[in-house]
Design a protein around this motif. Structure first.
Motif, short mmCIF file in Angstrom:
data_model
loop_
_atom_site.label_atom_id
_atom_site.label_comp_id
_atom_site.label_asym_id
_atom_site.label_seq_id
_atom_site.Cartn_x
_atom_site.Cartn_y
_atom_site.Cartn_z
N LYS A 94 40.99 41.69 44.23
CA LYS A 94 40.67 40.49 43.07
C LYS A 94 41.89 40.25 42.38
O LYS A 94 42.57 39.21 43.39
N SER A 95 42.17 41.46 42.14
CA SER A 95 43.64 41.28 41.80
C SER A 95 45.30 40.63 42.54
O SER A 95 45.92 39.73 42.26
N THR A 96 44.94 41.00 43.92
CA THR A 96 45.74 41.21 45.11
C THR A 96 45.76 39.92 44.74
O THR A 96 46.76 38.90 45.48
N MET A 99 42.72 33.69 35.62
CA MET A 99 42.70 34.57 34.68
C MET A 99 42.26 35.51 35.42
O MET A 99 40.95 35.41 36.40
N ASP A 100 42.63 37.00 35.47
CA ASP A 100 42.11 37.96 36.15
C ASP A 100 41.55 38.98 34.68
O ASP A 100 41.75 40.08 34.14
N GLU A 101 40.54 39.32 34.89
CA GLU A 101 39.37 40.21 34.25
C GLU A 101 40.24 39.88 32.02
O GLU A 101 40.52 40.89 32.11
N PRO A 102 39.56 39.00 32.19
CA PRO A 102 39.35 38.07 30.77
C PRO A 102 38.68 39.51 29.60
O PRO A 102 38.65 39.60 28.07
N PRO A 108 47.18 38.00 33.46
CA PRO A 108 47.52 38.74 34.22
C PRO A 108 46.45 40.17 33.88
O PRO A 108 45.72 40.06 32.60
N GLU A 109 45.52 41.03 34.67
CA GLU A 109 45.13 41.43 33.94
C GLU A 109 45.34 42.49 32.90
O GLU A 109 46.67 43.16 33.24
N GLY A 110 45.39 42.86 31.99
CA GLY A 110 45.81 43.92 30.76
C GLY A 110 46.47 43.08 30.04
O GLY A 110 47.11 43.35 28.53
#
Ligand SMILES: Nc1ncnc2c1ncn2[C@@H]1O[C@H](COP(=O)(O)OP(=O)(O)OP(=O)(O)O)[C@@H](O)[C@H]1O
Ligand SMILES: [Mg+2]
Lengths: 293, 243
Positions: free
Chosen positions: B46-48, B162-165, B88-90
């Motif tokens: 997913k992030s990729t 949005m990556d895993e907010p 981004p994630e994190g």
């Protein structure tokens, strides 16, 4: 030692320290943004000395000085683009080795082009004017160096803390990727960092060599190493730290020489490095060294 | 009546990291004005996918189009300029910049006045206004996530990814964030591509959803369809198939 000779030495030390500070800032800024010790920085400083020699052959100093600054900036930026940028995603060690290679390349290039014999550094008449405060007299360059250093550092701090490009530099130094996500062109920011570092090295070179009066292809080595120690002493990554480190090392070195221990003055610097690394690796003003992700 | 334009279209996208395929020919579309979610387990890719759209990773093959224009492989700066932004994630706020500076840097490419947008972000997240001079590194995780979202809004994007907010946040904060996502979508028509592990929440607010498994899209449908799908329920919603 009379009081006025003591003042005389302190003034000389502060002046030398100012030149060191200007060079040390280049190390600290590049380290801050790339986590790279730019071993070629001392040699860029040396090249600036040669540029000045050749510029002064046919140009008045008012034109020579800005021209030398510009050429040195171009040299610094081109070195980054050619020798460091392609290695940016390679292991850290590769880029360090590339920096060492550039350092030797510049020394050898200078030897080849200009021979290893010392070349006389041109006199900039107004810098050589003798200036007197009370009993202490010295050439103007000795008074100007620390003042100019402080002005440049204050200007630089303003740039970094209060302008858009400065904010981008702070962002890039923490996190390349997220900085890119903001739309920041990190290549431009890195070039700007090298440009500033090289500009300060050029100013430092003009002041330093005016005092030393000659340049050789190896003139950058020892000052380069000392200024690296100054940057570590101040806390690598910290600009005020690099300035303080430069002044401390310049002063200590001069005082040791004045006390008759000139043979130990260089050894002192490196002993200092070992002591800092052992007891306070983050330096005087350093933040915790967090390895970059 | 519902002929929506596709803001973003991805066709057959493949991405490798040094020979290892992380994304294996996925296709998806994000219609303008919708919330689209991409769910899947750890390491699904997913992030990729998001990072490739943002230009941080170069794809091996496939095509990414934005408003009909091919944007495959262009620089991140150009992507941001076109109106796509990634949270981004994190979170990745800039820890030693103040809250206000983090917002300003979100609008790095803009040359106009930022005050209206800063006020708008402060209205969405009043807690950021109280902390505007605080260094972002000293914010709580929830506040940092708010800041990361606020910072993304500052570029006035058309599409926010949005990556895993919700990652690592308390349920109440997660709810706040999800509410904000729905708000900007409804009130400003902002298009959102949301990656989540919290499938339940994501599918509830999304118009459309995709399920991603080991680099492939294995299922797609409206949020409701996926929420009620037996396989999705079993794999991602923690409900057994038999009950
Ligand atoms: N920089 C990288 N180098 C090598 N492999 C990577 C890199 N980034 C991701 N991968 C691999 O690609 C695959 C997909 O990773 P990705 O981060 O896209 O998954 P994800 O769906 O976002 O997972 P999560 O939900 O845990 O965030 C994983 O197998 C991961 O190990
Ligand atoms: Mg992920």
């Amino acid at each position: 030692m009379t009081l006025s000779t003591l003042f005389q030495h302190i003034l000389t030390g502060i002046s030398l320290g100012g030149a060191y500070a200007l060079i040390a800032i280049g190390y600290t800024m590049v380290y801050g943004i790339l986590r790279l010790i730019n071993f070629a920085h001392g040699d860029i400083f040396m090249m600036a000395g040669y540029f000045m020699i050749f510029a002064m052959v046919s140009l008045p100093w008012q034109i020579a000085i800005p021209l030398v600054c510009i050429i040195t900036v171009i040299l610094g930026v081109v070195i980054e683009r050619v020798a460091y940028k392609p290695l940016r995603s390679a292991p850290r060690m590769s880029i360090m080795i590339s920096a060492i290679a550039i350092s030797y390349l510049l020394q050898n290039l200078a030897t080849y082009l200009f021979t290893a014999l010392p070349r006389a550094f041109p006199e900039i008449p107004f810098l050589k004017k003798i200036f007197q405060i009370g009993n202490v007299s010295s050439s103007l360059v000795t008074f100007i160096t620390p003042i100019l250093t402080i002005i440049l550092v204050v200007g630089l701090m303003f740039l970094i803390n209060h302008t858009k490009i400065g904010m981008a530099m702070r962002a890039v130094s923490k996190d390349f990727e997220t900085a890119q996500l903001m739309g920041i062109r990190i290549n431009n920011v890195i070039s700007a960092t090298f440009a500033i570092g090289s500009f300060l090295a050029a100013v430092g070179a003009i002041l330093y060599f005016t005092d030393r009066m000659s340049v050789t292809p190896f003139s950058g080595m020892l000052p380069g190493l000392k200024c690296f120690v100054a940057a570590v002493l101040g806390g690598i990554g910290s600009i005020p730290g690099a300035m303080v480190g430069g002044f401390v090392i310049g002063l200590c070195e001069t005082i040791l020489v004045a006390m008759g221990y000139s043979t130990f003055s260089d050894a002192f610097t490196f002993t200092l490095l070992i002591i800092i690394l052992l007891f306070r690796p983050t330096g005087l003003f350093g933040e915790k060294i967090i390895d970059k992700v | 009546m519902m002929t929506k334009n596709n803001l973003l279209t991805i066709e057959n996208l493949s991405v490798s990291y040094g020979g290892i395929k992380a994304v294996k020919g996925i296709s998806l579309t994000v219609p303008e004005g919708e919330i689209v979610t991409l769910i899947g387990a750890n390491g699904a890719g997913k992030s990729t996918i998001l990072r490739t759209i943002a230009g941080l990773v170069k794809p091996e093959s496939g095509k990414i189009s934005y408003r009909g224009e091919d944007i495959t492989g262009i620089s991140t700066t150009s992507i941001v300029e076109k109106g796509i932004t990634l949270v981004p994630e994190g979170r990745r706020v800039f820890p030693d910049l103040t809250v206000l500076e983090n917002l300003k840097i979100g609008a790095y490419l803009r040359k106009d006045n930022l005050q209206d947008d800063i006020n708008r972000v402060y209205k969405l997240f009043p807690r950021l206004q109280e902390r505007s001079w605080q260094l972002a590194g000293t914010l709580s995780g929830g506040e940092q996530q708010m800041l990361a979202v606020g910072r993304a809004l500052m570029s006035r994007p058309k599409l926010i990814m949005m990556d895993e907010p919700s990652l690592g946040l308390a349920p109440i904060i997660v709810n706040d964030i999800m509410n904000i996502i729905t708000t900007v979508n409804k009130e400003e028509g902002m298009t959102i591509l949301l990656v989540e592990q919290n499938a339940n929440l994501a599918l509830r607010i999304a118009h459309r959803g995709y399920v991603c498994e080991t680099g492939r899209i294995t299922m797609e449908g409206t949020g409701m369809e996926l929420l009620n799908d037996e396989n999705v329920k079993a794999a991602y919603l923690g409900k057994s198939k038999n009950k």
